[in-house]
Design an enzyme around this catalytic site. Structure first.
Site, PDB file in Angstrom:
ATOM      1  N   GLU A 293      12.368  -9.707 -16.492  1.00 21.57           N
ATOM      2  CA  GLU A 293      11.235 -10.206 -15.813  1.00 21.57           C
ATOM      3  C   GLU A 293      10.831  -9.094 -14.638  1.00 21.57           C
ATOM      4  O   GLU A 293       9.845  -8.758 -14.010  1.00 21.57           O
ATOM      5  CB  GLU A 293      11.310 -11.644 -15.160  1.00 21.57           C
ATOM      6  CG  GLU A 293      10.880 -12.654 -16.041  1.00 21.57           C
ATOM      7  CD  GLU A 293      12.276 -12.902 -16.877  1.00 21.57           C
ATOM      8  OE1 GLU A 293      13.268 -12.164 -16.876  1.00 21.57           O
ATOM      9  OE2 GLU A 293      12.071 -13.670 -18.162  1.00 21.57           O
TER      10      GLU A 293
ATOM     11  N   HIS B 207      13.567 -25.295 -16.711  1.00 22.57           N
ATOM     12  CA  HIS B 207      12.519 -25.098 -17.150  1.00 22.57           C
ATOM     13  C   HIS B 207      11.282 -25.969 -16.879  1.00 22.57           C
ATOM     14  O   HIS B 207      10.441 -25.905 -17.644  1.00 22.57           O
ATOM     15  CB  HIS B 207      12.682 -25.295 -19.049  1.00 22.57           C
ATOM     16  CG  HIS B 207      13.579 -24.080 -19.462  1.00 22.57           C
ATOM     17  ND1 HIS B 207      15.178 -24.016 -19.133  1.00 22.57           N
ATOM     18  CD2 HIS B 207      13.648 -23.030 -19.970  1.00 22.57           C
ATOM     19  CE1 HIS B 207      15.466 -23.061 -19.506  1.00 22.57           C
ATOM     20  NE2 HIS B 207      14.544 -22.271 -20.132  1.00 22.57           N
TER      21      HIS B 207
END
Lengths: 393, 410
Positions: free
Chosen positions: B146, B215
């Protein structure tokens, strides 16, 4: 001034033939751009690729330009040192003196379409890309006329029209940006490359390896240049890196180790790298260089290394002295001419400093400019649907 | 225009268990005391009985589903929306895809990068089919890094490309925080205006269905202080497409927050091209008694609660703030001036959340117009637990909204 004197004087001499070896003594015209070939002092070491030849094609014009540019950069950094001590430059100031050969050698090998992105030690790279001294000093002193209008400071010099993308404070963060620049160049089919510079300290950042992987995967024309000045702030490379061979760290990406104090070697390596990157994707260049100042102005630079080491490098490997010796041995210029050149450059830098000192500071309203770009017919409003205006007491 | 379409979506959910709650039995939410909030529990009885339960007995009582789906179901929405204007019906992720595809058609500089956006079609199918149409260079499958690919997108944007960077889950973008904060947000400023960074960073966030703590993150609160970026949250197919298109066309870096549970919302959207204003809030339901400010999934919880409130005789004004940075203080202000009471319902955490900033902004700007303190209902300051019941208690539920409104309107 000095140049015109030289050229008028040298018109009386015969134009020389092309020479191959440095030992032949012939009077070269200093503005002559006929090629001279000079051997680099140190051979290249390569990893997964062929080394470029040690014989560098150059010309007296180019070597003289190296001298002038490096002398200018050196003077600028020394002037910045005094300005910092006089408290006209605040915050962080990272000086590049000792590493000038990198900036000029790279410029000699590339065009303004090729992009350069570097870390916070960016003053000389900015000048190399065509930045003006007065813009640099104004920015360092936080004036409105600075290259970033006084809002960036020492670590945030940018020059968009010369494809110089800065100027970044966070160690290593410019590497993915550099790969993004390379990606855009590939996307737009620019036939240009990106040089992403970082230091031996940043070489241990994870994002370097992430970006390397992506660049190699997608064959991006990215050249990652490790400016190995052997110290990551106060930590020597042997204390921070298990593998000091930064050019080999790419593993599957080829690498080249270059003597970073030799402007001609840097030029040769960058030329080689550009050709490689356009065809084969990323390559790592490790430039073996040295900085005389500490990491920044708040670092004396002598607590983690000896003064003998610093003066030793200055005597043996100084990039400007090397070029001076070249100029003298090839009779491109005399001692006196070079000294005059340096005097002129000193004056040029002093004038730029004086001009920058006179420049105005930014207005208070500048605090809020360049936050957002107004576009799409859509505007950002405050509570009263009026534009946010600044009123300071 | 949008209000009409969206009322259809909000009203379609059917929630019989909640309508029968006697809200006086619920512990009233309190803004000041965290400990009181943590003891809050929900009582639901589909047979109409209402009892107060301690936490342990609620755990034992698992026969009834406590929280119904706060997501519009298919059939009802279709029926109520098609009557308003012609258009085509699609799901939210398809609306995002349509917006993205239209912008990619329109401008060759727009590209997408993210994990599994290309050949896989996107983990939530937002980029499905785009790689086949536009090729690998424009719809880039990145490796899992990322930090690097966000940095790459920003570097590419400095040259004039317009990348749409997808975080597979917003939580993963925490790894790219340095790039988003220092490079994305600040480069336009520190370069003195030389570079613009027209990126769109988007991805699903929010509490889903038992996805676990890592998450289920809500990053709007972490990103809100970054100077130089804009943040928007979409909540319906209409505004999803509109905001996506506006974000791509914007020269500023925009973070578009989507929600994992809203991807399958169905709505009819216009055939003709439209974009939504990035800085504007959306009036979902005009009213007189109280202003309820919300965004993303909580909008549906609020609309659900609104049905209950209407039955009880209240008239809430529901505004989907959409623009999380900067706040649309104009729309919000006008509403506050009308109703004099504000309830903020959000999904991000209590501490340092969007609601906290919004409360401060409203108090600073509209203090004179308030008849009651601004109340803010947020998620609990806990990592989202896995167990379904615990997860439901982490986020704000319609019953709590009803109670809060009743308390504010006393």
């Amino acid at each position: 001034m000095a140049l015109s004197r030289l050229s008028s004087r040298s018109n009386t001499f015969l134009k020389p033939a092309i020479t191959a070896l440095p030992s032949s003594i012939r009077r070269h015209v200093s503005t002559d751009s006929s090629p001279i070939t000079i051997e680099t002092a140190v051979p290249f070491t390569s990893h997964l690729c062929e080394s470029p030849s040690r014989s560098v094609e150059t010309s007296s014009e180019e070597i003289l330009a190296f001298f002038r540019d490096m002398a200018r950069m050196r003077r600028m950094e020394i002037a910045a040192d005094s300005l910092y001590k006089a408290k006209l430059i605040r915050g962080f100031c990272h000086l590049y003196d000792g590493q000038e050969a990198l900036a000029v050698g790279m410029e000699a090998a590339i065009t303004k379409k090729d992009a350069i992105i570097t870390s916070y030690r960016d003053h000389c790279t900015f000048i190399g890309r065509g930045g003006k001294l007065v813009d640099a000093f104004s920015e360092l002193m936080g004036r409105k006329t600075g290259c970033s209008h006084g809002k960036g400071g020492s670590m945030h010099f940018y020059k968009k029209d010369a494809s110089f993308y800065g100027g970044h404070g966070i160690v290593g963060a410019q590497i993915p940006l550099g790969c993004g620049l390379a990606f855009a160049q590939k996307y737009n089919k620019d036939e240009a490359v990106t040089f992403a510079l970082y230091g031996d300290g940043a070489a241990n950042q994870g994002q370097l390896f992430e970006a390397l992987n992506i660049s190699a995967l997608w064959d991006l024309p990215a050249i990652l240049v490790c400016e190995n000045n052997h110290y990551g702030m106060g930590t020597a490379t042997w204390r921070s890196a298990k593998s000091p061979a930064y050019f080999k760290r790419g593993d599957y990406v080829p690498g080249l180790k270059v003597d970073g104090m030799d402007a001609l070697a840097v030029k040769q390596a960058c030329k080689f790298a550009k050709e490689h990157a356009l065809k084969n994707g990323p390559i790592i260049l490790e430039m073996d260089t040295y900085r005389y100042h500490g990491h920044s102005m708040s670092d004396p630079g002598s607590t983690y290394r000896t003064r003998d080491e610093i003066s030793g490098v200055r005597q043996v490997r100084d990039p400007i002295e090397r070029v001076r010796k070249l100029l003298l041995s090839h009779d491109i210029a005399t001692e006196k001419e070079l000294k005059d050149m340096e005097k002129e450059i000193r004056k040029e830098v002093d004038d730029a400093v004086a001009q920058a000192k006179e420049s105005p500071v930014p207005d208070a309203s500048e605090l809020f400019t360049n936050m957002y770009v107004k576009d799409c017919g859509v505007e950002s409003f405050g509570a009263d649907r009026k534009e946010l205006k600044v009123t300071l007491p | 225009m949008s209000a009409i379409l969206l009322q259809g979506a909000g009203a379609a959910t059917s929630l019989s268990p909640f309508n029968s709650i006697d809200s006086s039995k619920l512990v009233a939410p309190s803004r000041s005391s965290l400990s009181v909030r943590s003891k809050r529990y929900i009582v639901a009885g589909s047979d109409g009985t209402n009892k107060s339960f301690g936490a342990s007995s609620l755990v034992a009582r698992r026969s009834e589903p406590l929280i119904p789906n706060a997501v519009a179901t298919k059939a009802d929405t279709a029926a109520s929306s098609t009557s308003s204007k012609p258009g085509h019906e699609l799901l939210l992720f398809e609306a995002l895809q349509e917006g993205l595809e239209e912008e990619m058609d329109r401008d060759p500089h727009v590209c997408v990068m993210g994990e599994d956006v290309g050949h896989y079609g996107g983990s939530y199918k937002v980029t499905k089919g785009l790689a086949d149409k536009f090729g690998d260079l424009r719809v880039l499958d990145t490796p899992i890094c990322e930090n690097a690919f966000t940095g790459m997108g920003i570097g590419a944007a400095m040259t004039g490309l317009r990348p749409v960077i997808e975080g597979m889950n917003m939580g993963f973008l925490l790894l790219a925080f340095n790039q988003i904060s220092n490079n994305c947000g600040m480069l336009h400023y520190t370069s003195g205006g030389q570079f613009t960074i027209p990126v769109v960073i988007r991805g699903p966030g929010g509490v889903g269905r038992q996805l676990g703590a890592e998450h289920s993150q809500r990053l709007e609160s972490y990103f809100q202080s970054i100077p130089g970026i804009q943040m928007v949250a979409c909540s319906t197919p209409y505004n999803a497409k509109g905001l996506m298109k506006a974000a791509i066309r914007s020269e500023n870096p925009v973070i578009l927050f989507e929600h994992v549970l809203l991807y399958n919302l169905k709505e009819t959207i216009p055939d003709e091209e439209y974009i939504c204003n990035l800085e504007e809030a959306e009036m979902v339901r005009p009213g007189e008694h109280i202003t309820i400010l919300t965004y993303s999934r909580m909008r549906y919880h609020v609309m659900q609660a609104a049905k209950t409130l209407v039955n009880k005789g209240y008239d809430p004004e529901v505004i989907d703030i959409r623009s999380l940075k900067p706040f649309d203080l104009y729309t919000i202000g006008n509403s506050v001036k009308k109703t004099h009471r504000v309830l903020i319902v959000e999904e991000c955490m209590r501490t340092g959340g969007i609601g906290a900033s919004l409360t401060a902004a409203i108090n600073e700007n509209f203090h004179d117009y308030l008849d009651a303190p601004v109340m803010c209902l947020s998620s609990q300051d806990v990592p989202t637990p896995y167990a379904g019941t615990l997860e439901e208690w982490t986020v704000v539920q319609p019953a709590q909204i009803v109670t809060a409104v009743e308390q504010l309107c006393q």
